[in-house]
Design an enzyme around this catalytic site. Sequence first.
Site, PDB file in Angstrom:
ATOM      1  N   ALA A  44       0.843  -1.206   0.000  1.00  0.00           N
ATOM      2  CA  ALA A  44       0.000   0.000   0.000  1.00  0.00           C
ATOM      3  C   ALA A  44       0.867   1.241   0.000  1.00  0.00           C
ATOM      4  O   ALA A  44       1.812   1.345   0.788  1.00  0.00           O
ATOM      5  CB  ALA A  44      -0.898  -0.002   1.241  1.00  0.00           C
ATOM      6  N   LYS A 106      11.075   4.846  14.659  1.00  0.00           N
ATOM      7  CA  LYS A 106      11.567   5.189  16.007  1.00  0.00           C
ATOM      8  C   LYS A 106      10.789   6.339  16.638  1.00  0.00           C
ATOM      9  O   LYS A 106      10.605   6.381  17.850  1.00  0.00           O
ATOM     10  CB  LYS A 106      13.059   5.518  15.997  1.00  0.00           C
ATOM     11  N   GLU A 130      13.710  -3.863  14.945  1.00  0.00           N
ATOM     12  CA  GLU A 130      15.172  -3.793  14.778  1.00  0.00           C
ATOM     13  C   GLU A 130      15.601  -2.617  13.901  1.00  0.00           C
ATOM     14  O   GLU A 130      16.619  -1.981  14.147  1.00  0.00           O
ATOM     15  CB  GLU A 130      15.674  -5.116  14.165  1.00  0.00           C
ATOM     16  N   GLY A 135      19.787   1.733  11.700  1.00  0.00           N
ATOM     17  CA  GLY A 135      19.659   1.199  10.332  1.00  0.00           C
ATOM     18  C   GLY A 135      19.921  -0.298  10.295  1.00  0.00           C
ATOM     19  O   GLY A 135      19.202  -1.087  10.906  1.00  0.00           O
ATOM     20  N   ILE A 137      22.384  -2.032  11.581  1.00  0.00           N
ATOM     21  CA  ILE A 137      23.158  -2.628  12.678  1.00  0.00           C
ATOM     22  C   ILE A 137      22.219  -3.358  13.637  1.00  0.00           C
ATOM     23  O   ILE A 137      21.252  -2.763  14.126  1.00  0.00           O
ATOM     24  CB  ILE A 137      23.896  -1.558  13.514  1.00  0.00           C
ATOM     25  N   GLY A 188      19.376   9.458   0.369  1.00  0.00           N
ATOM     26  CA  GLY A 188      18.268   8.743   1.019  1.00  0.00           C
ATOM     27  C   GLY A 188      18.506   8.476   2.493  1.00  0.00           C
ATOM     28  O   GLY A 188      17.895   7.576   3.065  1.00  0.00           O
ATOM     29  N   GLU A 191      15.443  11.966   7.090  1.00  0.00           N
ATOM     30  CA  GLU A 191      14.007  11.810   7.315  1.00  0.00           C
ATOM     31  C   GLU A 191      13.260  12.731   6.347  1.00  0.00           C
ATOM     32  O   GLU A 191      13.857  13.624   5.746  1.00  0.00           O
ATOM     33  CB  GLU A 191      13.661  12.204   8.758  1.00  0.00           C
ATOM     34  N   LYS A 206      15.835   7.340  18.876  1.00  0.00           N
ATOM     35  CA  LYS A 206      16.547   6.054  18.918  1.00  0.00           C
ATOM     36  C   LYS A 206      17.112   5.802  20.320  1.00  0.00           C
ATOM     37  O   LYS A 206      17.070   4.677  20.831  1.00  0.00           O
ATOM     38  CB  LYS A 206      17.663   6.053  17.866  1.00  0.00           C
ATOM     39  N   GLY A 303      19.704   4.507   5.079  1.00  0.00           N
ATOM     40  CA  GLY A 303      19.733   4.152   3.664  1.00  0.00           C
ATOM     41  C   GLY A 303      18.888   2.924   3.379  1.00  0.00           C
ATOM     42  O   GLY A 303      18.536   2.151   4.271  1.00  0.00           O
TER      43      GLY A 303
HETATM   44  N1  HSE Z   1      17.348   9.840   9.073  1.00  0.00           N
HETATM   45  C1  HSE Z   1      17.949   8.727   9.710  1.00  0.00           C
HETATM   46  C2  HSE Z   1      19.462   8.921   9.724  1.00  0.00           C
HETATM   47  C3  HSE Z   1      17.579   7.459   8.989  1.00  0.00           C
HETATM   48  O1  HSE Z   1      19.945   9.829   9.057  1.00  0.00           O
HETATM   49  O2  HSE Z   1      20.133   8.194  10.411  1.00  0.00           O
HETATM   50  C4  HSE Z   1      17.721   6.228   9.788  1.00  0.00           C
HETATM   51  O3  HSE Z   1      16.940   6.233  10.916  1.00  0.00           O
END
Ligand code: HSE
Length: 447
Positions: A44, A106, A130, A135, A137, A188, A191, A206, A303
């Site tokens: 979606a 998050k 996770e 990202g 890790i 990319g 946010e 986070k 990313g």
């Molecule tokens: N905008 C976040 C960053 C993406 O730059 O780390 C991952 O959460």
Amino acid sequence: MGQVLRIGLIGCGTVGQGVVRLIRSEGDAIEAKTGLRLELARVADTNLAAPGLVGVPEDRITADANDLFADPSIDVIVELVGGTTVAREFVLKALQSGKDVVTANKALLARYSREIYAAARASGRCIGFEASCGGGIPLILPLRSGLVANRIHAIYGILNGTCNYILTEMSAKGKSYAEALAEAQAAGYAELDPGTDVQGHDTAHKLAVLASMAFCCDVDLDRVHVEGIEHLDACDLQAGRELGYVCKLLGIADQTDAGLSLRVHPSFVRADHPLAGTNGSFNAVSIYGNWVGHTLFYGRGAGSRPTASAVVADLVDVGVGNAARTFERFRTLNDRTPPPTYAPIEALRTRYYVRIMAVDQPGVMARITRVFGDRDIGLRAVTQHENEDGEPSAVVPVVVLTHETTEGQMRAALEVISRLEVVRARPVMIRLVQEHEEYAEPGVNPS
Ligand code: HSE
């Protein structure tokens, strides 16, 4: 045929497209390893063209997420919409319609995890998250599993790829803040609203998620002290480098005698600090446990591909039943844990870098240093760059590195200094963060 996990994906942006591509290219290998077939049942997105870009057949695309909740063949919903409004609604609806949830969100968990976990329990479902921190890790699984024997004392993390990319480009390549931010967005990492990254809020989200799990407490996001990187001046990064420090945006959760200290702020770390060599969009997180000591997790924190890797790891965890078992059994998540005692930021003990723009005339240095001395703040280094054109009473930067003091004393000193008539701007203050003592335990003397 082995077991099949039918997936409904909501949100086919940077990370969603990565998830589709990963399942298509690695699905067979994952099935061979785990006996679990990942099947993308429905996608979606309000942008109907987005899923098609990564080869999702038209008959599996919808603009209405409700079609996914209403489909009884779907086992799990992957929420990659982001934000805390429709995403919250989607997650709650998915749980109510009897589906497990995997999310990278998050911001949602930092604000609403208590409600969301409780809703999952009420429906007998579970949540995988996770991908919400660091990202690609693995951080949530180690906290839940490999480090479970420990009491955690501290977490020090570079948790935002965008900020780390910007700081690295500015200090190593001399790029402007705007140029580095535009590059991070194009890659990319950022946010939807990059303000969330550069103002430190994404790191705070986070940190709140990690600290809740690590310290088994219900962290209130509003109790995290947050400062971002958007007001940093390149001249301070340069001055720091000359003194042997690199600037990182750190998220720190530290169990102190005064309580749990939660903070996000630009930090100078020495070149030999464990986090100093983490550059570009990489993240690194140090976790200190009372038995294991220092552990360091490093990898790509943002990313499409790394974040998709974490999302699919959660799908496998859900599919093989690990997520449900620990979610149901453990007492480590916000809805089952008490709030912590918070240490006020004024109680923080640390060293400081301070830059003061002062008039270059006799007695000025003495007046500034007296303010520090009056508050028992020791100075470890004082530098005044030469006023090159020799103009009388020019304004010059005075850079001071202090011994350890409290934040309260430092704030009081800077308040007085900024009111001196020989000082021409608000002093700049950046905290110097030293390596955490490996087995430091509040209130216990190491033996
Ligand atoms: N905008 C976040 C960053 C993406 O730059 O780390 C991952 O959460």
